[in-house]
Design a protein around this motif. Structure first.
Motif, short mmCIF file in Angstrom:
data_model
loop_
_atom_site.label_atom_id
_atom_site.label_comp_id
_atom_site.label_asym_id
_atom_site.label_seq_id
_atom_site.Cartn_x
_atom_site.Cartn_y
_atom_site.Cartn_z
N UNK A 51 0.82 -1.22 0.00
CA UNK A 51 0.00 0.00 0.00
C UNK A 51 0.85 1.26 0.00
N UNK A 52 2.09 1.15 -0.43
CA UNK A 52 2.95 2.31 -0.56
C UNK A 52 3.58 2.82 0.72
N UNK A 53 3.16 2.31 1.88
CA UNK A 53 3.67 2.87 3.14
C UNK A 53 4.06 1.82 4.20
N UNK A 54 3.64 0.58 4.05
CA UNK A 54 3.89 -0.41 5.09
C UNK A 54 5.11 -1.26 4.72
N UNK A 74 6.56 7.35 6.77
CA UNK A 74 5.95 8.67 6.88
C UNK A 74 5.30 9.10 5.56
N UNK A 75 5.87 8.67 4.44
CA UNK A 75 5.38 9.12 3.14
C UNK A 75 5.28 7.94 2.18
N UNK A 76 4.52 8.08 1.11
CA UNK A 76 4.38 6.96 0.17
C UNK A 76 5.63 6.76 -0.68
N UNK A 77 5.93 5.49 -0.93
CA UNK A 77 7.02 5.12 -1.82
C UNK A 77 6.46 4.17 -2.87
N UNK A 109 5.15 6.90 12.90
CA UNK A 109 5.14 6.98 14.36
C UNK A 109 6.54 7.36 14.83
N UNK A 110 6.67 8.55 15.38
CA UNK A 110 8.00 9.03 15.75
C UNK A 110 8.61 8.23 16.89
N UNK A 206 -3.31 13.05 5.98
CA UNK A 206 -4.57 12.37 5.69
C UNK A 206 -4.33 11.26 4.69
N UNK A 207 -3.84 10.15 5.20
CA UNK A 207 -3.42 9.05 4.33
C UNK A 207 -4.58 8.42 3.56
N UNK A 208 -5.77 8.41 4.16
CA UNK A 208 -6.90 7.79 3.47
C UNK A 208 -7.41 8.64 2.31
#
Length: 260
Positions: A51-54, A74-77, A109-110, A206-208
């Motif tokens: 999903x680009x982020x996990x 933190x951001x999509x790849x 999550x920092x 707002x990831x969704x």
């Protein structure tokens, strides 16, 4: 016998319990990179992004211990497998950013990677950027007519209003910052409570929404007009010297015509 069985089960659990390896990371404009302090047994390394982020990496290390590194970016790849490779005594991972930009955090999550991740200052040439958390610019915080929308808020707005006009952007897309003054001015002139609403969506937070609204980070800055039972329309963003043009273009999508 029962005690022996429980003891055996405890040993088995201890054997299969995984540990989290440490890593050093850096980034360029186009990629997130990190070296995981891990030597994997040949054939056991798997790594992928969903999903680009996990991100998830697992393997059996040289001491036959299962290792697992798993976190949300933190951001999509770009979603891909084969993004990590064994290099000598470490695993090197390189993830291509969907939207090139200067810098941001590694994990969503920092706190999740505290004690696990360290910045590789030797590879990261912009040393001052490593500890910066990107924040949204202040323009919209000062506008009474541009609301910050999350998914629930946007759904509610679309249910109640005839037209919702959005500025959707990643906070580090500075090329579009200069367009926000005109958008806020248009909102002041065209908003009609309960009928015509203006909003901003932080595509990073707002990831969704970022996928459904097709958030981009390019020089082609635009706003999104959402109308009931109609396809979304993109309208070119304007600079502060073109406020009248933006108001005129947006007014065309507001029915009945707004005259004030």
């Amino acid at each position: 016998a029962t005690m022996n069985a429980c003891f055996a089960a405890s040993i088995a659990t201890a054997v299969v319990a995984h540990y989290t390896p440490q890593l050093k990371w850096w980034q360029t404009e186009n990629a997130l990179n990190f070296d995981v302090e891990l030597r994997c047994i040949a054939g056991t390394l798997t790594a992928h992004v969903t999903e680009g982020v996990y991100f998830k990496l697992s393997c059996e290390d040289a001491r036959n211990r299962p290792a697992l590194l798993e976190f949300e970016l933190r951001e999509p790849v770009e979603t891909t497998s084969g993004c990590c490779h064994q290099i000598s005594g470490k695993v090197r991972c390189s993830l291509n950013k969907v939207h090139p930009h200067a810098y941001d955090r590694l994990a969503w999550d920092v706190d999740l990677l505290k004690g696990v991740a360290r910045v590789d200052y030797e590879r990261w040439t912009d040393l001052g950027a490593a500890d910066v958390i990107v924040e949204s610019p202040p323009e919209y915080l000062e506008s009474a007519h541009v609301r910050a929308f999350d998914a629930a808020g946007l759904n509610a707005a679309r249910d109640s209003a005839d037209v919702v006009i959005l500025d959707v952007a990643y906070p580090w897309c500075t090329q579009c910052y200069s367009k926000r003054t005109a958008f806020a001015s248009a909102a002041e002139q065209l908003h009609v409570p309960g009928k015509v609403l203006f909003g901003a969506v932080d595509a990073l937070e707002e990831r969704t929404l970022r996928n459904s609204l097709n958030a981009t980070c390019t020089w082609d800055c635009s706003h999104l007009v959402l109308m009931a039972q109609e396809e979304p329309v993109r309208v070119q963003a304007r600079g502060e010297w073109e406020i009248a043009a933006l108001v005129r273009e947006l007014r065309a999508y507001i029915r009945p015509a707004v005259t004030h």
